[in-house]
Every structure is written in structure tokens, then in C-alpha cells.
Scaffold this active site. Sequence first.
Site, PDB file in Angstrom:
ATOM      1  N   GLU A 163       0.799  -1.232   0.000  1.00 43.97           N
ATOM      2  CA  GLU A 163       0.000   0.000   0.000  1.00 43.97           C
ATOM      3  C   GLU A 163       0.828   1.277   0.000  1.00 43.97           C
ATOM      4  OE1 GLU A 163      -2.677  -0.652   3.303  1.00 43.97           O
ATOM      5  OE2 GLU A 163      -3.552  -2.427   2.376  1.00 43.97           O
ATOM      6  N   ASN A 204       2.164  -4.593  -3.447  1.00 41.75           N
ATOM      7  CA  ASN A 204       0.754  -4.956  -3.275  1.00 41.75           C
ATOM      8  C   ASN A 204      -0.041  -3.711  -2.887  1.00 41.75           C
ATOM      9  OD1 ASN A 204      -1.214  -7.152  -2.884  1.00 41.75           O
ATOM     10  ND2 ASN A 204      -1.080  -6.715  -0.677  1.00 41.75           N
ATOM     11  N   HIS A 240     -10.291  -5.801  -2.621  1.00 35.64           N
ATOM     12  CA  HIS A 240     -11.352  -5.701  -1.606  1.00 35.64           C
ATOM     13  C   HIS A 240     -12.497  -4.944  -2.267  1.00 35.64           C
ATOM     14  CE1 HIS A 240      -8.970  -7.378   1.588  1.00 35.64           C
ATOM     15  NE2 HIS A 240      -7.978  -6.558   1.298  1.00 35.64           N
ATOM     16  N   GLU A 268      -6.099 -10.407  -2.265  1.00 37.27           N
ATOM     17  CA  GLU A 268      -6.934 -10.302  -1.052  1.00 37.27           C
ATOM     18  C   GLU A 268      -8.417 -10.214  -1.406  1.00 37.27           C
ATOM     19  OE1 GLU A 268      -5.496  -7.204   1.604  1.00 37.27           O
ATOM     20  OE2 GLU A 268      -3.404  -7.641   1.146  1.00 37.27           O
ATOM     21  N   ASP A 270     -12.173 -10.120  -1.687  1.00 40.28           N
ATOM     22  CA  ASP A 270     -13.467 -10.320  -1.031  1.00 40.28           C
ATOM     23  C   ASP A 270     -14.457  -9.331  -1.645  1.00 40.28           C
ATOM     24  OD1 ASP A 270     -12.680  -7.968   0.379  1.00 40.28           O
ATOM     25  OD2 ASP A 270     -12.177  -9.094   2.188  1.00 40.28           O
TER      26      ASP A 270
HETATM   27  O1  G2I Z   1      -7.575  -4.440   6.107  1.00 37.91           O
HETATM   28  C1  G2I Z   1      -7.711  -5.496   5.206  1.00 37.91           C
HETATM   29  C2  G2I Z   1      -6.392  -5.860   4.558  1.00 37.91           C
HETATM   30  C3  G2I Z   1      -5.938  -4.739   3.640  1.00 37.91           C
HETATM   31  N1  G2I Z   1      -4.704  -5.066   2.964  1.00 37.91           N
HETATM   32  C4  G2I Z   1      -3.615  -5.488   3.825  1.00 37.91           C
HETATM   33  C5  G2I Z   1      -4.041  -6.574   4.776  1.00 37.91           C
HETATM   34  O2  G2I Z   1      -2.996  -6.899   5.651  1.00 37.91           O
HETATM   35  C6  G2I Z   1      -5.273  -6.165   5.551  1.00 37.91           C
HETATM   36  O3  G2I Z   1      -5.586  -7.255   6.425  1.00 37.91           O
HETATM   37  C7  G2I Z   1      -6.205  -6.921   7.604  1.00 37.91           C
HETATM   38  C8  G2I Z   1      -6.472  -8.172   8.428  1.00 37.91           C
HETATM   39  O4  G2I Z   1      -7.318  -9.042   7.715  1.00 37.91           O
HETATM   40  C9  G2I Z   1      -7.152  -7.789   9.734  1.00 37.91           C
HETATM   41  O5  G2I Z   1      -7.281  -8.930  10.572  1.00 37.91           O
HETATM   42  O6  G2I Z   1      -5.420  -6.038   8.330  1.00 37.91           O
HETATM   43  C10 G2I Z   1      -6.097  -5.565   9.473  1.00 37.91           C
HETATM   44  C11 G2I Z   1      -5.299  -4.458  10.101  1.00 37.91           C
HETATM   45  O7  G2I Z   1      -5.193  -3.390   9.234  1.00 37.91           O
HETATM   46  C12 G2I Z   1      -6.345  -6.721  10.433  1.00 37.91           C
HETATM   47  O8  G2I Z   1      -7.084  -6.274  11.548  1.00 37.91           O
HETATM   48  C13 G2I Z   1      -6.454  -6.442  12.766  1.00 37.91           C
HETATM   49  C14 G2I Z   1      -7.232  -5.643  13.795  1.00 37.91           C
HETATM   50  O9  G2I Z   1      -7.204  -4.272  13.417  1.00 37.91           O
HETATM   51  C15 G2I Z   1      -6.598  -5.819  15.137  1.00 37.91           C
HETATM   52  O10 G2I Z   1      -7.380  -5.165  16.113  1.00 37.91           O
HETATM   53  C16 G2I Z   1      -6.474  -7.304  15.472  1.00 37.91           C
HETATM   54  O11 G2I Z   1      -5.761  -7.478  16.674  1.00 37.91           O
HETATM   55  O12 G2I Z   1      -6.433  -7.815  13.132  1.00 37.91           O
HETATM   56  C17 G2I Z   1      -5.748  -8.024  14.334  1.00 37.91           C
HETATM   57  C18 G2I Z   1      -5.616  -9.544  14.580  1.00 37.91           C
HETATM   58  O13 G2I Z   1      -6.880 -10.141  14.641  1.00 37.91           O
END
Ligand code: G2I
Length: 457
Positions: A163, A204, A240, A268, A270
Site C-alpha cells: 500500500e 501490493n 477488496h 486479497e 473479497d
Molecule cells: O484491512 C484489510 C487488509 C488490507 N490489505 C492489507 C491486509 O494486511 C489487511 O488485512 C487486515 C487483516 O485481515 C485484519 O485482521 O489487516 C487488518 C489491520 O489493518 C487486520 O485487523 C487487525 C485488527 O485491526 C486488530 O485489532 C487485530 O488485533 O487484526 C488483528 C488480529 O486479529
Amino acid sequence: MRTSHLLSARRSLAGLATAAAALLALGAAPSAHAADPPLRDLAAAQGKVIGTAVTGSELTGTYGDITGREFGSLTPGNAMKWGSVEPTRGSFDWAEADQIVAFAQAHHQQVRGHTLVWHSQNPSWLTGGSWTPAQLSSLLQNHISTEVGRYQGKITGWDVVNEPFNEDGTYRSTLWYDGLGADYIASALTWAHAADPAAKLYINDYNVEGVNAKSTALYNLVKSLKARGVPIDGVGLQAHLVLGQVPATLQQNIQRFADLGVDVAITELDVRMQLPADSGKLAQQKADFKAVVGACAAVTRCAGVTVWGFTDSDSWVPSTFPGYGAATPYDESYQPKPAYYGIAEALGGSGGGGGGTAPAGGCSAAYTVTSQWNSGFTGQVRISCTGASLSSWKASWSFGAGQQLTQAWNAGCTQSGAAVTCSNISYNGTVPDGGSVTFGFNANWSGSNPVPAVSVG
Ligand code: G2I
């Protein structure tokens, strides 16, 4: 056995004289398509890889079964991010990342490493520090060398930089850009290449699926990196997406990157929708998944598609976009949604009858025997609604061959003579339009174990 796929379950049980599966639904006949092989096999036949983001702690039971069976590549959703692996400076936690890599190896799956350089999910010791450019550069180099080195030979591709752009195509202001200038990207790629020369190195980003200012900035960056001899192998289009909004220029955009001489991956995918889901939205979502996977399938240098979580129970969407969800190919009970069949169809499968499994305007029950042994068996009933919904339910059938219920879960069941009645528990009475609820039971049998007709009310 594929317990989550009714039609496959039917096929694999065909050899059992006394057990079968049935879709016996308020007078509707089951659809009669042949079941497809798992998605990973369909993809492989097209020279593509289908992957999913995963959470390490969930890789057991049904979640683990589906992950191993359906997908040829895993991406740790969070486990390889800097904040996960080095929460305290110099103190590393590789447990979840190691677990995912081990699972992938055991299931002959690739791993996409995600992600080395990002503005988000960094440890607070890093973001809260004050660093000279030289210190910042050395911190980043050490991080990349350590992490890429640890998994050297085990990672197919790394999302090295994640990003880096704003929507208008300018560079995003981040710890890295502000401290090191735009060349942090070239440096990161160079360091990653040194640590694992065989890994494919990606940049990415999101909102770069169609041809637009942001994807053009990415295109120009990749072009200039290649001209300079910087190791860059691919671009990741996160995808996304919002229901019904697959960019019309997706395939054209994939093709222009391919023509630059880099691979492309949908990293990614969805497709979120406003809740509640209904049959029309799920049909549109099927078309959207099919369009994205089809665009990748149509371009030789598109390596494959990764979905960002395969089940609605493990998706980032609901917590980030309140009121939205149902963004993945499986529902929260691990049942494949029409979107699953959209992926299968784009990969050359027949679709296995998905998208029209439930009769229009009603709720139906699908009864399957998921395993059977000499004196007992385990059964599963899935109640799904299309064009209708339930706020409480009761499923009834008659055990015509003397079968005797011994135990049930996710339902309260009673048996009187041959008559079995199962009702919802307080927590699973609601079956929304386009949704489903599943419960299970154990029972005894002898002689024969015919499948009963189940009625739902
Ligand atoms: O935001 C969606 C994706 C966008 N592109 C980069 C990816 O790395 C990103 O993935 C998401 C995860 O799927 C989420 O699971 O990134 C988020 C953070 O920006 C992740 O969320 C985090 C929560 O914000 C935290 O509170 C939590 O502790 O997931 C953590 C683990 O569950």
C-alpha cells in the site's frame, strides 16, 4: 470427506449401501449437477493457484479441513506483519507464522509472505521511536533480512511493500516514505532479494484493480524499477471489492502489467455487501467472484487468486465496515455460498449446481450422513432459506429403519418412536434470507440406514 459440500458428500457416500445424502425440501427436488473437484485442483488444471488468507489458531477442525482441501496457497492474514513478529524490539514471536508455514508444507501448499514494509500494524516501539534516516534504513534492512531469511526457500512470493500509494497516485506519507524517500521501495526489494533470491517479490495495493490514477502510478513505478534493474517480480491487486463493482478494466489492467514483464496476483479478494444477505445479493456476489477469477484465468501471467479469508466467520469486513459483511465464498457455518461456485466456474468447473441449491421462496433442509460405522452414524442437517427467513425453526423426520438418536448439538432433539423433532437453541433460531444454520447428531442403526425426508417449519 467433504462434509461441507452436499453434492460431494452425496458422491462420496454413494458406495455405502445404507447411507446417502438428500436434499428434501418442501417438495423441491435436489439439483442434479455433478460435483467438481476442489478449487485447488481446478486452478492447477488452468495453471493457476487459488489461495486464502488464514488465521493460524483456526487451522483445525472444519476450518483446517477446508483450508487443506480447497486451497493451493496460504497467506498469513496477520502473522507475518512486523507488529506480530517483533512486538518488542529484539524479541521475536514466530509461532503463528511458523504454524501456518508448517500447515502449508504438510498440505503441499504455497505460502505468500505478507507483508514486510507497511504503514500499518507496526510495533509501537518502531512507530513511537525517533530515528535518523540511517537508523531507519538499518532497522528496515534488518527486519527484512531476518524475516525473509527465516523463511528462505519456503515462501513463493512476498508482498514486500504494501500500500505505498494514495488514491491520486502520489506516494503515501508513511514512516518509510517520510524518512527514506521513495527509494525505500527499491531498497526493500533489493534486501528481500538478497535474503531469498528464489522468492517472487511483489508490490501490493488496493484500489489498483482497474485502470485508474493509482494503478497507473503503480505501473509507472514497476516500469522504472525494472528499467533500473531492481528485483521486482510481480504486482498484487488486493481486490477488496464492493458488491456489483468489479472494475470493467480489470482484465485490461492485469494485461498491461503482464506486458511490462511482471506477474500479477489477486491477493486479497473479497466482495462485501450490505447485510442482511439475500439470494439476489448472493447471486451478484457469485458473478463478481467469477468475473475476478475469470479475468485472472484469461491472462497467462496472472499467477492466481487469494481470497482474504474463505469463511464469513473469519473476515475483516464486519468489524471494519459496520453493516457490511458476507464477503467471502463460505458462510459462517462453512457452507459454500454461490460465490464458491462462481470461483469454480471461472476455473473451468461446472459449478456443481451452486447458486440455485435452495428452492425459490422457501426454507429447506439438507440431511447428510457425514460418517457411519458398524452400529452408529453422525448426521448433519442444514436449514437454508432463499426468498424467506425464519426466526425460530423445527426440523422433523421419521427414522423408518429403527434408527435411534443418541446425541445432538446445535439443536434440541427428541425422539418418540420413529418421530424425531429438532428445534433451535436460543442462539441459532434465526435463518436469514440467503443464510443457513446447521446442526448435528449421533444415532444408532442396524440393518439399514435410509435417508429420511426432513420437513422444516
Ligand atoms: O484491512 C484489510 C487488509 C488490507 N490489505 C492489507 C491486509 O494486511 C489487511 O488485512 C487486515 C487483516 O485481515 C485484519 O485482521 O489487516 C487488518 C489491520 O489493518 C487486520 O485487523 C487487525 C485488527 O485491526 C486488530 O485489532 C487485530 O488485533 O487484526 C488483528 C488480529 O486479529
